[in-house]
Design a protein around this motif. Structure first.
Motif, PDB file in Angstrom:
ATOM      1  N   GLU A  67       6.314 -28.633 -11.666  1.00 23.10           N
ATOM      2  CA  GLU A  67       6.656 -28.243 -10.500  1.00 23.10           C
ATOM      3  C   GLU A  67       7.231 -26.714  -9.695  1.00 23.10           C
ATOM      4  O   GLU A  67       7.712 -27.152  -8.861  1.00 23.10           O
ATOM      5  N   ARG A  98      10.734 -34.684  -8.213  1.00 21.25           N
ATOM      6  CA  ARG A  98      10.081 -33.971  -9.565  1.00 21.25           C
ATOM      7  C   ARG A  98      10.898 -32.238  -8.611  1.00 21.25           C
ATOM      8  O   ARG A  98      10.461 -31.819  -9.545  1.00 21.25           O
ATOM      9  N   ALA A 102      12.873 -28.929 -10.789  1.00 18.39           N
ATOM     10  CA  ALA A 102      12.461 -27.835 -10.317  1.00 18.39           C
ATOM     11  C   ALA A 102      13.907 -27.057  -9.683  1.00 18.39           C
ATOM     12  O   ALA A 102      14.046 -25.979 -10.172  1.00 18.39           O
TER      13      ALA A 102
END
Length: 132
Positions: A67, A98, A102
């Motif tokens: 990430e 993803r 993050a």
């Protein structure tokens, strides 16, 4: 509620010259794909940049290196999500998911510290009121 994507956009302008995390100038496997850096990018103040930089760095400390790499590629080097997906040989939806994880992690780190960013007045999500 702050829009973490706008926060990261402004942070990336600051991070090109000031980050303490040690970004490499060329991301692995993306040589030639990265546009030249420009001084015309939106930026944030040093205080905000340091707070956000610390939160981004926490991705690495939490074992979320994938990430962290996505954040670097997309925000620092301005590589599109579709280009990242093609290079990783996966769907763009997976990359978006993803990256969202993050962004949520970074936002949570900032919230948990109780830090008030100077840019908060400009990066709030606007609420749309329902009419009739």
């Amino acid at each position: 509620m702050r829009d973490i994507q706008l926060v990261l956009e402004r942070w990336s302008g600051w991070a090109v010259d000031n980050t303490a995390i040690g970004w490499s100038p060329i991301a692995a496997g993306f040589k030639g794909l990265l546009p030249p850096t420009s001084k015309s990018r939106l930026s944030c103040c040093d205080n905000d940049g340091a707070i956000i930089d610390t939160a981004v760095g926490m991705l690495g400390k939490a074992g979320r290196k994938d990430e962290l790499d996505l954040v670097k590629l997309h925000y620092i080097f301005k590589v599109s999500k579709s280009t990242i997906a093609r290079h990783a040989k996966c769907s763009e939806g997976k990359i978006r998911n993803r990256l969202m994880i993050a962004e949520t992690f970074i936002d949570a780190c900032i919230i948990m510290t109780g830090a008030k960013l100077e840019m908060d007045d400009w990066v709030h999500k606007s609420e749309i009121k329902k009419v009739a």
